[in-house]
Design a protein around this motif. Structure first.
Motif, PDB file in Angstrom:
ATOM      1  N   TYR A  24      35.286  67.521 -27.200  1.00  0.00           N
ATOM      2  CA  TYR A  24      35.465  66.573 -26.091  1.00  0.00           C
ATOM      3  C   TYR A  24      36.676  65.682 -26.334  1.00  0.00           C
ATOM      4  CZ  TYR A  24      30.737  67.749 -24.460  1.00  0.00           C
ATOM      5  OH  TYR A  24      29.626  68.395 -24.003  1.00  0.00           O
ATOM      6  N   LYS A  25      36.817  65.209 -27.564  1.00  0.00           N
ATOM      7  CA  LYS A  25      37.951  64.355 -27.908  1.00  0.00           C
ATOM      8  C   LYS A  25      39.258  65.094 -27.647  1.00  0.00           C
ATOM      9  CE  LYS A  25      39.793  61.635 -31.796  1.00  0.00           C
ATOM     10  NZ  LYS A  25      41.143  62.175 -31.947  1.00  0.00           N
ATOM     11  N   LEU A  26      39.357  66.313 -28.125  1.00  0.00           N
ATOM     12  CA  LEU A  26      40.577  67.095 -27.967  1.00  0.00           C
ATOM     13  C   LEU A  26      40.860  67.426 -26.498  1.00  0.00           C
ATOM     14  CD1 LEU A  26      42.944  68.610 -29.275  1.00  0.00           C
ATOM     15  CD2 LEU A  26      41.426  70.591 -29.490  1.00  0.00           C
ATOM     16  N   LEU A  27      39.839  67.798 -25.752  1.00  0.00           N
ATOM     17  CA  LEU A  27      40.041  68.099 -24.334  1.00  0.00           C
ATOM     18  C   LEU A  27      40.591  66.890 -23.587  1.00  0.00           C
ATOM     19  CD1 LEU A  27      36.850  70.203 -23.518  1.00  0.00           C
ATOM     20  CD2 LEU A  27      39.216  71.027 -23.460  1.00  0.00           C
ATOM     21  N   ALA A  28      40.005  65.735 -23.821  1.00  0.00           N
ATOM     22  CA  ALA A  28      40.471  64.519 -23.150  1.00  0.00           C
ATOM     23  C   ALA A  28      41.899  64.184 -23.574  1.00  0.00           C
ATOM     24  CB  ALA A  28      39.528  63.352 -23.440  1.00  0.00           C
ATOM     25  N   GLU A  29      42.200  64.338 -24.850  1.00  0.00           N
ATOM     26  CA  GLU A  29      43.552  64.043 -25.327  1.00  0.00           C
ATOM     27  C   GLU A  29      44.572  64.992 -24.718  1.00  0.00           C
ATOM     28  OE1 GLU A  29      42.130  62.226 -29.622  1.00  0.00           O
ATOM     29  OE2 GLU A  29      43.016  64.242 -29.569  1.00  0.00           O
ATOM     30  N   ARG A  30      44.239  66.265 -24.642  1.00  0.00           N
ATOM     31  CA  ARG A  30      45.155  67.239 -24.049  1.00  0.00           C
ATOM     32  C   ARG A  30      45.351  66.963 -22.562  1.00  0.00           C
ATOM     33  NH1 ARG A  30      42.974  72.795 -25.126  1.00  0.00           N
ATOM     34  NH2 ARG A  30      44.882  73.445 -24.080  1.00  0.00           N
ATOM     35  N   ALA A  31      44.317  66.484 -21.902  1.00  0.00           N
ATOM     36  CA  ALA A  31      44.442  66.121 -20.486  1.00  0.00           C
ATOM     37  C   ALA A  31      45.324  64.887 -20.334  1.00  0.00           C
ATOM     38  CB  ALA A  31      43.065  65.873 -19.875  1.00  0.00           C
ATOM     39  N   MET A  32      45.064  63.860 -21.133  1.00  0.00           N
ATOM     40  CA  MET A  32      45.847  62.623 -21.030  1.00  0.00           C
ATOM     41  C   MET A  32      47.316  62.856 -21.356  1.00  0.00           C
ATOM     42  SD  MET A  32      43.321  59.596 -22.404  1.00  0.00           S
ATOM     43  CE  MET A  32      42.623  60.407 -23.836  1.00  0.00           C
ATOM     44  N   ALA A  33      47.592  63.797 -22.229  1.00  0.00           N
ATOM     45  CA  ALA A  33      48.984  64.088 -22.600  1.00  0.00           C
ATOM     46  C   ALA A  33      49.779  64.656 -21.430  1.00  0.00           C
ATOM     47  CB  ALA A  33      49.015  65.069 -23.773  1.00  0.00           C
ATOM     48  N   GLN A  34      49.093  65.150 -20.399  1.00  0.00           N
ATOM     49  CA  GLN A  34      49.766  65.780 -19.268  1.00  0.00           C
ATOM     50  C   GLN A  34      50.094  64.813 -18.131  1.00  0.00           C
ATOM     51  OE1 GLN A  34      48.549  69.755 -18.065  1.00  0.00           O
ATOM     52  NE2 GLN A  34      47.073  69.783 -19.767  1.00  0.00           N
ATOM     53  N   VAL A  35      49.757  63.545 -18.298  1.00  0.00           N
ATOM     54  CA  VAL A  35      50.038  62.580 -17.232  1.00  0.00           C
ATOM     55  C   VAL A  35      51.065  61.555 -17.702  1.00  0.00           C
ATOM     56  CG1 VAL A  35      47.757  62.875 -16.171  1.00  0.00           C
ATOM     57  CG2 VAL A  35      48.119  61.019 -17.791  1.00  0.00           C
ATOM     58  N   ALA A  36      51.786  61.009 -16.739  1.00  0.00           N
ATOM     59  CA  ALA A  36      52.746  59.945 -17.033  1.00  0.00           C
ATOM     60  C   ALA A  36      51.993  58.678 -17.427  1.00  0.00           C
ATOM     61  CB  ALA A  36      53.606  59.673 -15.797  1.00  0.00           C
ATOM     62  N   ASP A  37      52.655  57.815 -18.151  1.00  0.00           N
ATOM     63  CA  ASP A  37      52.020  56.579 -18.619  1.00  0.00           C
ATOM     64  C   ASP A  37      51.379  55.795 -17.483  1.00  0.00           C
ATOM     65  OD1 ASP A  37      52.939  57.346 -21.088  1.00  0.00           O
ATOM     66  OD2 ASP A  37      54.305  55.652 -21.350  1.00  0.00           O
ATOM     67  N   ASP A  38      52.087  55.637 -16.368  1.00  0.00           N
ATOM     68  CA  ASP A  38      51.544  54.851 -15.261  1.00  0.00           C
ATOM     69  C   ASP A  38      50.312  55.499 -14.648  1.00  0.00           C
ATOM     70  OD1 ASP A  38      53.451  56.825 -14.197  1.00  0.00           O
ATOM     71  OD2 ASP A  38      53.097  55.867 -12.248  1.00  0.00           O
ATOM     72  N   GLN A  39      50.210  56.820 -14.740  1.00  0.00           N
ATOM     73  CA  GLN A  39      49.052  57.511 -14.171  1.00  0.00           C
ATOM     74  C   GLN A  39      47.777  57.257 -14.964  1.00  0.00           C
ATOM     75  OE1 GLN A  39      50.930  61.388 -14.128  1.00  0.00           O
ATOM     76  NE2 GLN A  39      51.213  61.279 -11.899  1.00  0.00           N
ATOM     77  N   LEU A  40      47.909  56.865 -16.209  1.00  0.00           N
ATOM     78  CA  LEU A  40      46.728  56.497 -17.000  1.00  0.00           C
ATOM     79  C   LEU A  40      46.010  55.303 -16.384  1.00  0.00           C
ATOM     80  CD1 LEU A  40      48.185  56.746 -20.616  1.00  0.00           C
ATOM     81  CD2 LEU A  40      46.503  58.299 -19.582  1.00  0.00           C
TER      82      LEU A  40
END
Length: 171
Positions: free
Chosen positions: A20-36
């Motif tokens: 779960y940790k890795l999946l979320a991290e890989r997903a977050m890595a695909q968005v721009a900072d402002d999209q977080l």
């Protein structure tokens, strides 16, 4: 992330949490900072707010896991849903710190600990029940993070598992 064959509940639980940790991290890595920090509407949480909530939950649930209530008296759950850390770096530091509580609590446990009793919000749980409760909770929020990241990445999204229209045996 390949599954390692095990008959140990604790090993499997740790593997699931790491996945779960890795999946979320890989997903977050695909968005721009402002999209977080972007929400789809006024009733939704941003990825950053979800991360802040998860980190707060992890600190509360897993600190002194076997000896104190999983809902710590100093936790202010409502505050987890406002004002997340202001930068990706600060957000990811919070994320890592939250997960460090999970792994620090679970890695030293043995099978004999699974039947011990812990409390969450004053309710008795076996250690196994408490772990299951958190697996379900983190799965829900990991799914939310992935959904939001996939929405924001749109055409640039890179599948986290088996891409559409690709046979499973080719992955």
């Amino acid at each position: 992330m390949p599954v390692t064959l095990t008959t140990s509940y604790l090993e499997d639980s740790l593997q699931i949490f790491r996945q779960y940790k890795l999946l979320a991290e890989r997903a977050m890595a695909q968005v721009a900072d402002d999209q977080l920090f972007t929400t789809l509407d006024g009733e939704m949480n941003s990825i950053a707010v979800i991360v802040k909530h998860m980190a707060g939950n992890m600190r509360s649930r897993w600190t002194d896991f076997l000896v104190s209530d999983g809902e710590k008296s100093d936790r202010n759950r409502d505050s987890e849903f406002v004002e997340p850390p202001a930068t990706r770096e600060a957000l990811m530091q919070s994320w890592e710190k939250g997960w460090s509580h999970v792994f620090a609590a679970l890695e030293p446990l043995s099978d004999a600990d699974l039947t011990r009793t812990v409390t969450i919000r004053g309710e008795a749980h076996s250690v196994m029940q408490a772990i299951n409760r958190q697996i379900a909770h983190y799965a829900q929020h990991t799914g939310q993070i992935i959904l939001l990241a996939k929405h924001f990445a749109h055409d640039h999204w890179q599948s986290l598992t088996i891409p559409r229209k690709r046979p499973a045996n080719l992955s």
